[in-house]
Design an enzyme around this catalytic site. Structure first.
Site, mmCIF file in Angstrom:
data_model
loop_
_atom_site.group_PDB
_atom_site.id
_atom_site.type_symbol
_atom_site.label_atom_id
_atom_site.label_comp_id
_atom_site.label_asym_id
_atom_site.label_seq_id
_atom_site.Cartn_x
_atom_site.Cartn_y
_atom_site.Cartn_z
ATOM 1 N N GLY A 1 -23.856 25.863 54.532
ATOM 2 C CA GLY A 1 -25.009 25.710 53.644
ATOM 3 C C GLY A 1 -26.139 25.045 54.410
ATOM 4 N N LYS A 2 -27.297 25.009 53.834
ATOM 5 C CA LYS A 2 -28.422 24.290 54.451
ATOM 6 C C LYS A 2 -29.482 24.083 53.381
ATOM 7 C CE LYS A 2 -29.628 22.666 58.511
ATOM 8 N NZ LYS A 2 -28.767 22.166 59.580
ATOM 9 N N GLY A 3 -30.296 23.056 53.557
ATOM 10 C CA GLY A 3 -31.357 22.810 52.580
ATOM 11 C C GLY A 3 -32.601 22.306 53.262
#
Ligand code: NAD
Length: 464
Positions: A134-136
């Site tokens: 994931g990444k944000g």
């Protein structure tokens, strides 16, 4: 404007820059060869093709499972409100909960976050930790905000994505522009509003990279830099570069670059050139990386280090023998190892032509563009790819999560030992794939990651 065919995609200048794959046609990808997400997917598909990964796994991995975008208002110190844009991309959770950093940068876009999330899936698989990718990010220049504005942005962003993250579902961590303090604000906000069925303390597990006082792991802050060094220690002597006495240049002197520099220096390497967003420095005798780290902490960048008197543990030093140099001179400085530790797509064709090194260890994510990669290959420069070189951060994040989950605390030696074991095994897996398939290290690292994910999908099957 660009065009595509089955054999390649073509940029506005008419040059064919990327091989093409039927999967990107099938999924209707953007056709711009400079698009970071397209580049990342093509790299993955190239390796998938070599091992004849099943079509269904390829299409699953070519797109993230979830792309979350939020807008949230925050009151600034002067009383007015600003609207911010935030992202959380959950790429894949076949191996375990989504895992990946939160970036604060004025130039964050959805496709960048998607690329970084895909890289996280590959990284976790390569080092064999039970996390997905994931990444944000938040579109904001963190340096332009006061500490209290940063806190309000962080708390409000956490509230906006609180239903989408969780200690066993999606676990953020620091990345560019974020640090342990922001992880503390995220954990505190999440615990306050989510509660997770009365297990309030367990809610703090929602992020890693926390300060040690609230459950952070010893060794997490330096982990990505340490992992870069561990991989280099495993791979460089084999190609005739001993670490002690080796000459290194480093692009980016933040968390990853600053720690890698200091650890290399402790092992007897000479860091002879450094560049960040404020300037570039060179000292052929070796830059004092501890003094430079103090200077960056106090001033926000490396600029001015050459003129400054800095108080170090050993007393007052002046000048440090470093000289300010141009970008071009930085890249052209002769070194054994070049470590890009800043942002994506910085090593393009021009920089690859300029580089005067034997090996590139990608401490940053996706620092080398495909055309840059081709120039490096044609010049015989070896590239240790990001999914291997910088996997130390997520590995120690996993250790933090395990310690939190089981209410134990590892000492620094245990963290370093386990990290080294994971990094060495990942490097060996990559070398093995390279020998087996006679390919470059980047393709080999993806192969080692994809083989594992392919087996997991084969066993789990695809619902329904
Ligand atoms: P950071 O914010 O601490 O440091 C970023 C560095 O890049 C700074 O020194 C900054 O000056 C430099 N930089 C930014 N723009 C630049 C430009 N135009 N020219 C030259 N230098 C520039 O970030 P970080 O955490 O050290 O992350 C660096 C890279 O490592 C990123 O690609 C990140 O995704 C990757 N990474 C970080 C971690 C982690 O644990 N922090 C883990 C894995 C990968």
């Amino acid at each position: 404007m660009s065009t595509t065919s089955n054999t390649g995609s073509t940029s506005a200048s008419g040059e064919t820059t990327l091989p093409w794959d039927p999967v990107v046609e099938e999924l209707g990808f953007p056709k711009d060869p400079d698009n970071l997400y397209l580049q990342t997917v093509m790299t993955m598909l190239k390796a998938a093709e070599v091992i004849e990964l099943r079509h269904r796994v390829k299409i699953i991995l070519a797109q993230p499972k979830n792309e979350i975008m939020v807008h949230f208002p925050v009151q600034m110190d002067d009383g007015h409100h600003r609207l911010f844009k935030g992202y959380r991309v959950q790429h894949n959770n076949a191996l375990g909960p989504y895992k990946g950093g939160i970036r604060y940068h004025h130039d964050v876009h959805l496709d960048d976050v998607k690329s970084l999330a895909l890289l996280m899936t590959m990284k976790c698989s390569l080092v064999r930790i039970p996390f997905g990718g994931g990444k944000g990010g938040v579109k904001v220049d963190a340096r332009s905000l006061s500490p209290s504005e940063l806190m309000r942005v962080t708390r409000r962003f956490t509230a906006a994505i609180a239903n989408d993250i969780g200690p066993d579902h999606d676990i953020p961590a620091p990345d560019v522009g974020t640090n342990a303090q922001m992880m503390a604000w995220m954990a505190d906000t999440y615990q306050s509003i989510a509660g997770i069925g009365g297990r309030a303390n367990d809610a703090m597990r929602v992020v890693t990279g926390k300060p040690v006082e609230i459950g952070g792991s010893l060794g997490r802050e330096k982990a990505t830099g340490q992992g870069v060094v561990d991989v280099c220690k495993e791979m460089l002597p084999e190609i005739g570069i001993p670490i002690s006495g080796m000459r290194v240049s480093i692009l980016g002197f933040g968390n990853v670059g600053g720690w890698a520099a200091r650890i290399f220096q402790d092992l007897g390497a000479k860091v002879v050139a450094v560049m960040d967003h404020t300037g570039a420095l060179r000292n052929d005798e070796g830059i004092d990386c501890n003094a430079l780290a103090d200077h960056v902490r106090d001033t926000g960048g490396i600029a001015g280090f050459e003129n400054n008197e800095t108080l170090t543990g050993s007393g007052t030093r002046s000048g440090h023998g470093a000289t300010a140099i141009s970008d071009e001179e930085f890249y052209k400085t002769p070194v054994d190892l070049f470590v890009p530790a800043a942002l994506e797509q910085m090593i393009q064709e021009k920089q690859s032509e300029w580089l005067n090194c034997k090996v590139v260890a990608e401490a940053a994510n996706a620092p080398t563009t495909p055309p840059g990669d081709r120039v490096l290959a044609s010049r015989g420069i070896e590239v240790i790819p990001a999914i291997l070189a910088n996997a130390g951060g997520v590995t120690v994040s996993y250790f933090e999560w395990v310690q939190n989950k089981s209410n134990v605390t590892w000492d620094a030696e245990q963290v370093d030992r386990e990290l080294n074991r994971h990094m060495v095994m990942a490097a060996r897996r990559t070398n093995l794939a390279r020998q087996r398939y006679n390919c470059d290290l980047r393709t080999a690292a993806y192969i080692a990651a994809l083989e594992h994910i392919g087996k997991v999908y084969a066993v789990r099957g695809i619902f329904p």
